[in-house]
Design an enzyme around this catalytic site. Structure first.
Site, short mmCIF file in Angstrom:
data_model
loop_
_atom_site.label_atom_id
_atom_site.label_comp_id
_atom_site.label_asym_id
_atom_site.label_seq_id
_atom_site.Cartn_x
_atom_site.Cartn_y
_atom_site.Cartn_z
N ASP A 281 139.01 16.12 74.30
CA ASP A 281 139.54 15.51 75.53
C ASP A 281 140.52 14.39 75.15
OD1 ASP A 281 139.00 15.54 78.66
OD2 ASP A 281 139.03 13.42 78.05
N TRP A 282 140.44 13.23 75.81
CA TRP A 282 141.35 12.13 75.51
C TRP A 282 141.23 11.66 74.06
CZ3 TRP A 282 145.54 9.59 77.15
CH2 TRP A 282 145.98 9.84 78.46
N TRP A 322 141.19 19.19 88.13
CA TRP A 322 140.32 18.07 87.70
C TRP A 322 140.91 16.73 88.14
CZ3 TRP A 322 136.39 15.31 86.05
CH2 TRP A 322 136.58 14.22 85.21
N ASP A 408 134.96 25.97 79.46
CA ASP A 408 135.74 24.83 79.96
C ASP A 408 136.90 25.31 80.81
OD1 ASP A 408 137.18 22.52 80.35
OD2 ASP A 408 137.50 22.08 78.22
N HIS A 437 133.29 21.94 78.67
CA HIS A 437 134.31 20.97 78.24
C HIS A 437 133.76 19.99 77.21
CE1 HIS A 437 137.78 18.35 78.54
NE2 HIS A 437 137.01 17.33 78.85
#
Ligand SMILES: [Zn+2]
Length: 456
Positions: A281-282, A322, A408, A437
């Site tokens: 993710d980030w 999202w 995901d 995810h």
């Protein structure tokens, strides 16, 4: 009979006051003297004894009366470090005390001359002689020291930020590692960043675990033990705004470049070497831009559901959904979000993901991160992401391993296959058909595969 001077008796009362302070009570002490001998001592103790009348003087008077076997204390002098209150003065008059000697005046509750003088009423049938100001400075100093803040807070919270209370993180399952903090990173000076740093400093590999939104280092709890058991080091920071790190109040604090620089500052501070960068993710959106700044630090890349947002391709439909959902549900339950894709999670684990955010004031990062993913070529972070893309394609010398949670909808297999094509030498991914995810929730198998894959 020789008698010590008033000052010398007062020193004994001061000793009692210090004992009170040691016990956490307001430091007032008293002694009762008769015929040149201390017959009773008393120290302030209302807190410990659950007794509002347990002032030093009352305690000493009770003891003296018990010793003498008489409620009249004829021929006695009471020395007390602070001017007596109305209750204690009344008790002294009832006891027919000869004399009271006090140290510091008490302008708030003292009735031996300060607020009023209970001993100056000739209508009362007993007269107790009063002497004040004996060792007054020493007596007052003890009280001042007691009420002074116990220590200066060396780690204050910045005015524009909040700090989740430690109690919110008490007893989290499978997260035994002690917190470590740094509050003077140049890019975020005064904000306290939390990180885990476990295993030997000179380990053959250091796993640098970067989480994304809305997670924190707790996300890596299933992977960290595997790497520690292999004798490796693990460093797992919480991004500012997440986990145990400070939380800026304003959404606008959160900028791509600020987070990137804060991580670069931390890595420079810890001087990590032989790093396997672990991202999702980030953690990847920002983290994949880090190695080009100091390639010599890195030996490997373990990449899970993430992307490099260069702004050149439109963001995926899953991501846009999202982003919209976050905007429409600003108070969404973070723990439930994790539990939805990971039905095996216990309530305590679910709660651990909510722990950093006791109320909406703490949630600026949760609001700011989804819109911060670079969507256009000129968006903040897009240019640096394109540089990173070139680095991974052309210059990356390390080993790579990709793991994909196939459930995901946001950063799943199609996004990851594209990323794989951009990472030089990245082998066929490890596929996790049941993982969503937050791939790390099934991270034990990935961590074990990674130990086998990455050769120090
Ligand atoms: Zn009193």
């Amino acid at each position: 009979m020789t008698s010590l001077s008033d000052e010398q008796w007062m020193r004994l009362a001061l000793d009692q006051a210090r004992l009170a302070a040691d016990a956490g009570e307001v430091p007032v002490g008293a002694v009762v003297v008769q015929n040149g001998q201390v017959i009773a001592t008393g120290r302030n103790a209302p807190i410990a004894s659950h007794d509002p009348t347990a002032h030093a003087e009352v305690v000493a008077l009770r003891e003296a009366a018990r010793v003498l076997g008489n409620y009249r204390l004829d021929g006695c002098t009471l020395y007390v470090t602070l001017e007596p209150c109305a209750m204690c003065s009344g008790a002294m008059l009832h006891a027919r005390l000869d004399r009271v000697v006090f140290g510091a005046a008490d302008p708030r509750t003292g009735v031996a001359g300060s607020v009023l003088n209970l001993f100056g009423h000739t209508q009362l049938n007993h007269q107790t002689q009063v002497t004040g100001g004996v060792l007054a400075d020493a007596c007052a100093q003890l009280l001042q020291d007691f009420f002074k803040p116990k220590r200066v807070n060396a780690d204050p919270v910045r005015e524009d930020a909040l700090r989740t209370p430690d109690a919110a993180f008490a007893g989290l399952p499978d997260y035994p590692w002690p917190p470590r903090y740094v509050n003077d990173l140049p890019s975020i000076a005064g904000l306290r960043m939390h990180y885990l740093d476990e295993g030997p400093q000179d380990a053959p590999l250091t796993w640098l675990c970067l989480h994304g939104n809305p997670a924190w280092s707790y996300l890596y709890r299933k992977m960290i033990p595997v790497w520690l058991a292999a004798g490796h080091r693990v460093v797992a920071p919480d991004l500012i705004g997440f986990g145990k790190s400070d939380k800026p109040k304003k959404d606008r604090f959160h900028q791509f470049e600020t987070h990137r620089q804060s991580l670069l500052d931390l890595l420079a501070r810890l001087d990590v070497q032989r790093v396997v960068l672990v991202v999702q993710d980030w953690g990847g959106i920002v983290g994949l831009t880090l190695p080009m700044a100091a390639p010599a630090r890195y030996k490997g890349l373990l990449v899970m559901n993430t992307t490099l947002a260069t702004g050149e391709q439109p963001l995926s439909a899953g991501f846009l959904a999202w982003r919209d959902w976050c905007q429409s549900q600003p108070q969404f339950d973070v723990g439930k979000l994790f539990a939805r894709g990971n039905p095996g999670m216990t309530p305590a684990e679910t709660a651990a993901y909510n722990a950093p955010f006791p109320d909406k004031g703490f949630r600026a990062a949760l609001r700011a991160f989804p819109p911060m993913v670079p969507a256009m070529a000129d968006a903040p972070g897009a240019a640096i992401s394109r540089q990173a893309q070139a680095f991974w394609q052309r210059d990356w010398q390390g080993q790579s391993l990709m793991a994909i949670g196939q459930q995901d909808p946001v950063l799943g297999e199609p996004v990851m296959r594209h990323l794989q094509s951009q990472i030089r030498g990245c082998p066929e991914p490890m596929l996790l058909p049941d993982a969503g995810h937050f791939v790390q929730e099934q991270g034990r198998a990935i961590a074990e595969a990674a130990v086998r894959h990455f050769k120090p």
